[in-house]
Design a protein around this motif. Structure first.
Motif, PDB file in Angstrom:
ATOM      1  N   MET A   1       5.053   6.471  -5.592  1.00 55.93           N
ATOM      2  CA  MET A   1       5.355   5.460  -6.602  1.00 55.93           C
ATOM      3  C   MET A   1       6.281   5.973  -7.690  1.00 55.93           C
TER       4      MET A   1
ATOM      5  N   GLY B   1       5.110   2.218 -10.740  1.00 55.00           N
ATOM      6  CA  GLY B   1       3.691   1.938 -10.550  1.00 55.00           C
ATOM      7  C   GLY B   1       3.274   0.527 -10.910  1.00 55.00           C
TER       8      GLY B   1
ATOM      9  N   ARG C   1       5.430  -4.859  -2.526  1.00 59.45           N
ATOM     10  CA  ARG C   1       5.349  -3.626  -3.301  1.00 59.45           C
ATOM     11  C   ARG C   1       3.893  -3.156  -3.286  1.00 59.45           C
TER      12      ARG C   1
HETATM   13  S1  FES Z   1       6.314   1.913  -7.783  1.00 62.87           S
HETATM   14 FE1  FES Z   1       7.864   0.739  -8.780  1.00 62.87          FE
HETATM   15  S2  FES Z   1       7.712  -1.173  -7.767  1.00 62.87           S
HETATM   16 FE2  FES Z   1       6.044  -0.050  -6.973  1.00 62.87          FE
END
Ligand code: FES
Ligand SMILES: Cc1cc2nc3c(=O)[nH]c(=O)nc-3n(C[C@H](O)[C@H](O)[C@H](O)COP(=O)(O)OP(=O)(O)OC[C@H]3O[C@@H](n4cnc5c(N)ncnc54)[C@H](O)[C@@H]3O)c2cc1C
Length: 234
Positions: free
Chosen positions: A199, A202, A219
């Motif tokens: 990630m 995050g 995502r």
């Molecule tokens: S880690 Fe940035 S969109 Fe998922």
């Protein structure tokens, strides 16, 4: 968040408890931990949340998690969250089997507690590489559920893979290494599976954790980490 405790509970595996002002995080959600000197935050699943205390369990695999072991009670950590979709309890039937492997086990503990609060029937199957790396079995048993543990290497009551203990079940919720998730998925008809991805942000901004699913790109940090049986493309 202020650290309340940080202790070794199994080989290279630590439990950290923190004071936390979340309301009711969903089981399967995770937090993002900033560590001084590290650019990216580290995603770690919520293992438990009770009376304003957040519990996480982490395995030391690199410099970030190693730095976490040096944190002491009374210190503060910059933590944001909770993130991710979490397991969807609303669609689950009466009987559920939880299948966890290694550091995929912690989020299933909070899920187990939530399912029992909804009067669901829960069986738990856990898998670890060695006995020394095993944790949380007694805590699951204390919740009053049946717990079976498969140990991959070394002498054990059940030596082998979690899938050896997994015969038939109505519905599965799983979290663990991808080969384990795939094996469980192949033996199941219905369920929800928690995935990991490297990630960046995050929380949905960078698209760095996107994966292809049967219902389009998702995502892992935002529309995941939980994917359903039918969305997963291996
Ligand atoms: S880690 Fe940035 S969109 Fe998922
Ligand atoms: C949604 C989610 C929940 C997780 N929950 C837990 C948990 O409850 N307990 C636990 O021990 N581990 C968990 N992990 C894995 C954990 O995030 C990594 O082990 C940790 O970030 C490694 O950091 P490091 O600095 O020690 O390792 P390094 O390898 O030095 O990390 C380098 C970089 O890679 C990233 N990274 C490394 N491994 C992973 C990974 N598997 N997934 C995502 N990013 C990674 C780190 O954040 C960092 O940016 C989870 C991962 C995700 C995606």
């Amino acid at each position: 968040m202020e650290i309340l405790a940080n202790q070794l509970i199994a080989k290279k595996t630590w439990k950290m408890m923190l004071f936390c002002d979340y309301q009711q995080p969903l089981p399967g959600q995770f937090v993002e931990i900033a560590l001084p000197g590290f650019y990216l935050r580290r995603p770690i699943s919520i293992c438990d949340f009770e009376s304003g205390i957040l519990t996480i369990i982490y395995k030391v695999v690199g410099d970030g998690t190693e730095a976490m072991t040096r944190c002491r009670p009374g210190q503060h950590l910059d933590i944001i969250g909770p993130f991710g979709n979490g397991y969807n309890l609303a669609v689950m039937p009466q009987k559920i089997t939880l299948v966890g492997g290694g550091v995929g086990v912690p989020p299933l503990f909070y899920l187990c507690k939530k399912l029992l609060q909804c009067n669901k029937e829960v069986d738990v199957i856990l898998g670890f590489n060695t006995k020394e790396e095993a944790f949380l079995q007694q805590e699951f048993a204390a919740l009053g559920v049946s717990v079976k543990t498969a140990i991959m290497h070394g002498e054990a009551e059940h030596q082998g893979l979690v899938t050896d203990l997994f015969t038939c079940c109505d519905y599965v919720c799983s979290c663990g290494p991808e080969p384990m998730l795939k094996a469980v998925w192949q033996q199941s008809k219905e369920g929800q599976y928690s995935f990991e991805a490297r990630m960046g942000c995050g929380f949905g901004g960078c698209m760095g954790c996107s994966v292809e699913t049967a219902s389009g790109m998702k995502r892992i940090c935002k529309e995941g980490p939980i994917l359903t049986q039918e969305e997963i493309l291996w």
